[in-house]
Design a protein around this motif. Structure first.
Motif, PDB file in Angstrom:
ATOM      1  N   THR A   1      15.827  19.779  18.128  1.00  0.00           N
ATOM      2  CA  THR A   1      15.093  20.722  17.309  1.00  0.00           C
ATOM      3  C   THR A   1      14.282  19.940  16.282  1.00  0.00           C
ATOM      4  OG1 THR A   1      15.287  22.780  16.020  1.00  0.00           O
ATOM      5  CG2 THR A   1      16.869  21.040  15.531  1.00  0.00           C
ATOM      6  N   THR A   2      13.368  20.609  15.617  1.00  0.00           N
ATOM      7  CA  THR A   2      12.578  20.010  14.542  1.00  0.00           C
ATOM      8  C   THR A   2      12.581  20.932  13.332  1.00  0.00           C
ATOM      9  OG1 THR A   2      10.531  20.994  15.397  1.00  0.00           O
ATOM     10  CG2 THR A   2      11.064  18.758  16.133  1.00  0.00           C
ATOM     11  N   ASP A   3      12.296  20.359  12.153  1.00  0.00           N
ATOM     12  CA  ASP A   3      12.166  21.189  10.964  1.00  0.00           C
ATOM     13  C   ASP A   3      10.706  21.300  10.560  1.00  0.00           C
ATOM     14  OD1 ASP A   3      11.510  18.817   9.632  1.00  0.00           O
ATOM     15  OD2 ASP A   3      13.512  18.574   8.757  1.00  0.00           O
ATOM     16  N   SER A   4      10.435  21.968   9.441  1.00  0.00           N
ATOM     17  CA  SER A   4       9.056  22.226   9.028  1.00  0.00           C
ATOM     18  C   SER A   4       8.311  20.951   8.652  1.00  0.00           C
ATOM     19  CB  SER A   4       9.045  23.195   7.844  1.00  0.00           C
ATOM     20  OG  SER A   4       9.801  22.670   6.757  1.00  0.00           O
ATOM     21  N   ALA A   5       9.035  19.865   8.340  1.00  0.00           N
ATOM     22  CA  ALA A   5       8.404  18.592   8.008  1.00  0.00           C
ATOM     23  C   ALA A   5       8.162  17.724   9.243  1.00  0.00           C
ATOM     24  CB  ALA A   5       9.263  17.829   7.004  1.00  0.00           C
ATOM     25  N   GLY A   6       8.593  18.195  10.406  1.00  0.00           N
ATOM     26  CA  GLY A   6       8.408  17.430  11.633  1.00  0.00           C
ATOM     27  C   GLY A   6       9.552  16.494  11.958  1.00  0.00           C
ATOM     28  N   ASN A   7      10.609  16.467  11.131  1.00  0.00           N
ATOM     29  CA  ASN A   7      11.766  15.657  11.468  1.00  0.00           C
ATOM     30  C   ASN A   7      12.424  16.161  12.750  1.00  0.00           C
ATOM     31  OD1 ASN A   7      11.798  13.946   9.037  1.00  0.00           O
ATOM     32  ND2 ASN A   7      12.311  15.853   7.973  1.00  0.00           N
ATOM     33  N   ILE A   8      13.014  15.253  13.506  1.00  0.00           N
ATOM     34  CA  ILE A   8      13.593  15.559  14.810  1.00  0.00           C
ATOM     35  C   ILE A   8      15.107  15.418  14.728  1.00  0.00           C
ATOM     36  CG2 ILE A   8      13.622  14.927  17.257  1.00  0.00           C
ATOM     37  CD1 ILE A   8      10.884  13.465  16.637  1.00  0.00           C
ATOM     38  N   TYR A   9      15.820  16.377  15.300  1.00  0.00           N
ATOM     39  CA  TYR A   9      17.287  16.344  15.305  1.00  0.00           C
ATOM     40  C   TYR A   9      17.772  16.398  16.747  1.00  0.00           C
ATOM     41  CZ  TYR A   9      16.555  17.584  10.414  1.00  0.00           C
ATOM     42  OH  TYR A   9      16.134  17.604   9.104  1.00  0.00           O
ATOM     43  N   LEU A  10      18.711  15.512  17.061  1.00  0.00           N
ATOM     44  CA  LEU A  10      19.283  15.431  18.398  1.00  0.00           C
ATOM     45  C   LEU A  10      20.784  15.631  18.322  1.00  0.00           C
ATOM     46  CD1 LEU A  10      17.475  12.156  19.601  1.00  0.00           C
ATOM     47  CD2 LEU A  10      16.745  14.508  20.055  1.00  0.00           C
ATOM     48  N   ALA A  11      21.363  16.219  19.364  1.00  0.00           N
ATOM     49  CA  ALA A  11      22.807  16.336  19.481  1.00  0.00           C
ATOM     50  C   ALA A  11      23.164  16.183  20.949  1.00  0.00           C
ATOM     51  CB  ALA A  11      23.297  17.678  18.950  1.00  0.00           C
ATOM     52  N   GLY A  12      24.282  15.514  21.209  1.00  0.00           N
ATOM     53  CA  GLY A  12      24.669  15.300  22.598  1.00  0.00           C
ATOM     54  C   GLY A  12      26.032  14.663  22.702  1.00  0.00           C
ATOM     55  N   ALA A  13      26.333  14.178  23.908  1.00  0.00           N
ATOM     56  CA  ALA A  13      27.606  13.514  24.195  1.00  0.00           C
ATOM     57  C   ALA A  13      27.339  12.287  25.041  1.00  0.00           C
ATOM     58  CB  ALA A  13      28.545  14.471  24.916  1.00  0.00           C
ATOM     59  N   PHE A  14      28.209  11.274  24.930  1.00  0.00           N
ATOM     60  CA  PHE A  14      27.985  10.037  25.671  1.00  0.00           C
ATOM     61  C   PHE A  14      29.294   9.288  25.869  1.00  0.00           C
ATOM     62  CE2 PHE A  14      28.201   8.654  21.353  1.00  0.00           C
ATOM     63  CZ  PHE A  14      28.622   7.323  21.380  1.00  0.00           C
ATOM     64  N   THR A  15      29.322   8.447  26.888  1.00  0.00           N
ATOM     65  CA  THR A  15      30.353   7.428  27.065  1.00  0.00           C
ATOM     66  C   THR A  15      29.664   6.077  27.166  1.00  0.00           C
ATOM     67  OG1 THR A  15      30.310   7.772  29.458  1.00  0.00           O
ATOM     68  CG2 THR A  15      32.002   8.938  28.225  1.00  0.00           C
ATOM     69  N   GLY A  16      30.412   5.008  26.907  1.00  0.00           N
ATOM     70  CA  GLY A  16      29.788   3.684  26.890  1.00  0.00           C
ATOM     71  C   GLY A  16      29.083   3.472  25.575  1.00  0.00           C
ATOM     72  N   PHE A  17      27.761   3.339  25.609  1.00  0.00           N
ATOM     73  CA  PHE A  17      27.012   3.205  24.359  1.00  0.00           C
ATOM     74  C   PHE A  17      25.684   3.925  24.481  1.00  0.00           C
ATOM     75  CE2 PHE A  17      25.524  -0.381  26.914  1.00  0.00           C
ATOM     76  CZ  PHE A  17      24.149  -0.340  26.719  1.00  0.00           C
ATOM     77  N   ILE A  18      25.108   4.220  23.328  1.00  0.00           N
ATOM     78  CA  ILE A  18      23.788   4.817  23.258  1.00  0.00           C
ATOM     79  C   ILE A  18      23.045   4.183  22.098  1.00  0.00           C
ATOM     80  CG2 ILE A  18      24.690   6.765  21.901  1.00  0.00           C
ATOM     81  CD1 ILE A  18      22.485   8.495  23.102  1.00  0.00           C
ATOM     82  N   ASP A  19      21.813   3.768  22.319  1.00  0.00           N
ATOM     83  CA  ASP A  19      20.963   3.203  21.277  1.00  0.00           C
ATOM     84  C   ASP A  19      20.028   4.280  20.757  1.00  0.00           C
ATOM     85  OD1 ASP A  19      21.988   0.580  21.477  1.00  0.00           O
ATOM     86  OD2 ASP A  19      20.712   0.169  23.208  1.00  0.00           O
ATOM     87  N   ILE A  20      20.126   4.567  19.464  1.00  0.00           N
ATOM     88  CA  ILE A  20      19.225   5.520  18.808  1.00  0.00           C
ATOM     89  C   ILE A  20      18.452   4.729  17.772  1.00  0.00           C
ATOM     90  CG2 ILE A  20      19.025   7.712  17.596  1.00  0.00           C
ATOM     91  CD1 ILE A  20      21.794   8.426  18.586  1.00  0.00           C
ATOM     92  N   GLY A  21      17.190   4.436  18.068  1.00  0.00           N
ATOM     93  CA  GLY A  21      16.451   3.523  17.212  1.00  0.00           C
ATOM     94  C   GLY A  21      17.097   2.151  17.253  1.00  0.00           C
ATOM     95  N   GLU A  22      17.378   1.597  16.085  1.00  0.00           N
ATOM     96  CA  GLU A  22      17.998   0.277  16.012  1.00  0.00           C
ATOM     97  C   GLU A  22      19.518   0.344  15.907  1.00  0.00           C
ATOM     98  OE1 GLU A  22      16.184  -1.643  12.719  1.00  0.00           O
ATOM     99  OE2 GLU A  22      14.235  -1.895  13.704  1.00  0.00           O
ATOM    100  N   LYS A  23      20.078   1.549  15.979  1.00  0.00           N
ATOM    101  CA  LYS A  23      21.524   1.694  15.825  1.00  0.00           C
ATOM    102  C   LYS A  23      22.172   1.968  17.171  1.00  0.00           C
ATOM    103  CE  LYS A  23      25.061   4.049  13.105  1.00  0.00           C
ATOM    104  NZ  LYS A  23      25.327   5.030  12.021  1.00  0.00           N
TER     105      LYS A  23
END
Length: 402
Positions: A2-24
């Motif tokens: 989803t996004t907010d009125s400022a254009g920020n993006i929000y993600l939600a999910g599930a994972f096993t192993g690893f996931i890279d979100i940006g530099e994290k």
């Protein structure tokens, strides 16, 4: 997503192993049981914050996420009785149920609530500050419902059956989620699939107190019809996307489209804010029926995103997959104007493996965001190949307007 009125993006999910979100990088605590995550990115995709929620047991991924109107987010999902802690203490019910969690603008925990036996699948925050949710079923297998929840406490303040018709009948069983969408005047629209017969879907509109204003059916009398997604524009017009086989009728027996009864064909229908039929489009055969999603800007421009096999025409000419197998589906992303006319479309070839579209968002500037996942697939969205040939991967891509 989803996004907010400022254009920020929000993600939600599930994972096993690893996931890279940006530099994290987030690494799951178990090789078998997925962890849950939520993340906030700015308009350019730079990570602002992320949270990982360790759990034991086979929890389902979060089903829906929405801005709370105050810089934070709310999200919901299903729990199978296994423990999980979102920041306010462990939830460890002995039975299946759903949760709602609220985080502030920095990702800090505000509250959570557990709803025993409910199966919440959709939510948004209305202009009055209430969380509006839909549930496939409730306590003691009661029919699906729509409810308003206090955004400060998580307490349910109002609940109505999702499909209680004037003559006392119901719209049938609920075999999929119950899409809901907010109207500009704080109304609520919903679409209900009758999974018992798969012969009709019912579109309903409610006022801000969840009193029903009108209802209209789309049906396929000799075959099947399903609604996949629902959207509303700045004037309150309602858009329904789904699939049918055989023929598709609107209320009073008026035939809109016909198709091969052995194939699933995609359709898009626009209703006015009063429930009057405006226009409809059919596009040809598609792949997995639930892998289509759409959004609409306040001005009525539509973005549709899905996967398909064979040949598909969204108004700009036939798009044809080159995959050897019907399982190796291609992605397609398209923009349509307020009358359903084709503006542009792009096909993204899958080199093999599974592709799963999940979300599409379009804003007032015409920017389009898409999100989904890949399994054993390699896809290029225009900036180089995303290679998940040996793994699972989630993706987020942005396309400029108009």
């Amino acid at each position: 997503m989803t996004t907010d009125s400022a254009g920020n993006i929000y993600l939600a999910g599930a994972f096993t192993g690893f996931i890279d979100i940006g530099e994290k990088r987030l690494t799951s605590t178990s090789a078998n049981d997925p962890d849950l995550f939520v993340a906030k990115l700015d308009r350019q995709g730079k990570l602002a914050w992320s949270h990982q929620f360790d759990e034991t047991g086979d929890h389902y991924r979060p089903y829906a996420i929405a801005p709370d109107g105050d810089g934070g987010i709310v999200f919901c999902g299903l729990i199978d009785g296994s423990p999980i802690d979102f920041g306010g203490g462990q939830i460890a019910g002995d039975h299946i149920g759903s949760y709602i969690v609220r985080l502030d603008d920095a990702g800090g925990y505000l509250w959570h609530n557990f709803y025993a036996y409910d199966h919440l699948t959709e939510l948004f925050v209305d202009r009055g500050g209430s969380i509006v949710v839909s549930s496939m079923f409730g306590v003691s297998s009661e029919p699906g419902h729509i409810a308003q929840i206090d955004i400060e406490t998580g307490a349910t303040t109002r609940k109505v059956p999702a499909c209680d018709e004037p003559d006392g009948d119901t719209c049938g069983d609920y075999g999929s989620n119950l899409p809901i969408v907010r109207g500009p005047d704080n109304t609520v629209a919903a679409v209900i699939n009758d999974s018992s017969a798969r012969a009709r879907v019912t579109v309903q509109k409610y006022d801000s107190f969840l009193s029903r204003l009108w209802s209209i059916d789309l049906s396929s009398p000799d075959s099947a019809v399903d609604a996949w997604d629902l959207a509303s524009d700045g004037l309150g017009n309602i858009y329904i996307m789904g699939g049918f086989s055989g023929q598709l009728e609107i209320e009073n027996g008026v035939t809109l489209f016909t198709s091969d009864p052995t194939e699933i064909e995609a359709f898009l229908v626009k209703l006015s804010a009063l429930g009057e039929y405006e226009w409809g489009k059919s596009f040809g055969g598609v792949g997995r029926r639930s892998d289509w999603t759409m959004s609409v800007s306040d001005a009525g421009q539509l973005a549709i995103f899905g996967s398909f096999s064979g040949s598909l025409d969204l108004g700009g000419g036939a798009l044809t997959t080159t995959a050897a197998s019907d399982e190796d589906l291609d992605f397609v992303l398209a923009k349509l104007d307020a009358e359903g006319s084709h503006l542009w479309s792009r096909q993204f070839v899958n080199s093999g493996g599974q592709v799963w579209p999940s979300s599409v968002i379009t804003d007032s500037e015409g920017t389009v965001l898409i999100a989904g996942s890949l399994e054993g697939a390699v896809v290029d969205f225009g900036t180089g190949a995303l290679d998940a040939a040996e793994s699972w991967a989630m993706f987020l891509a942005r396309f400029p307007g108009p």
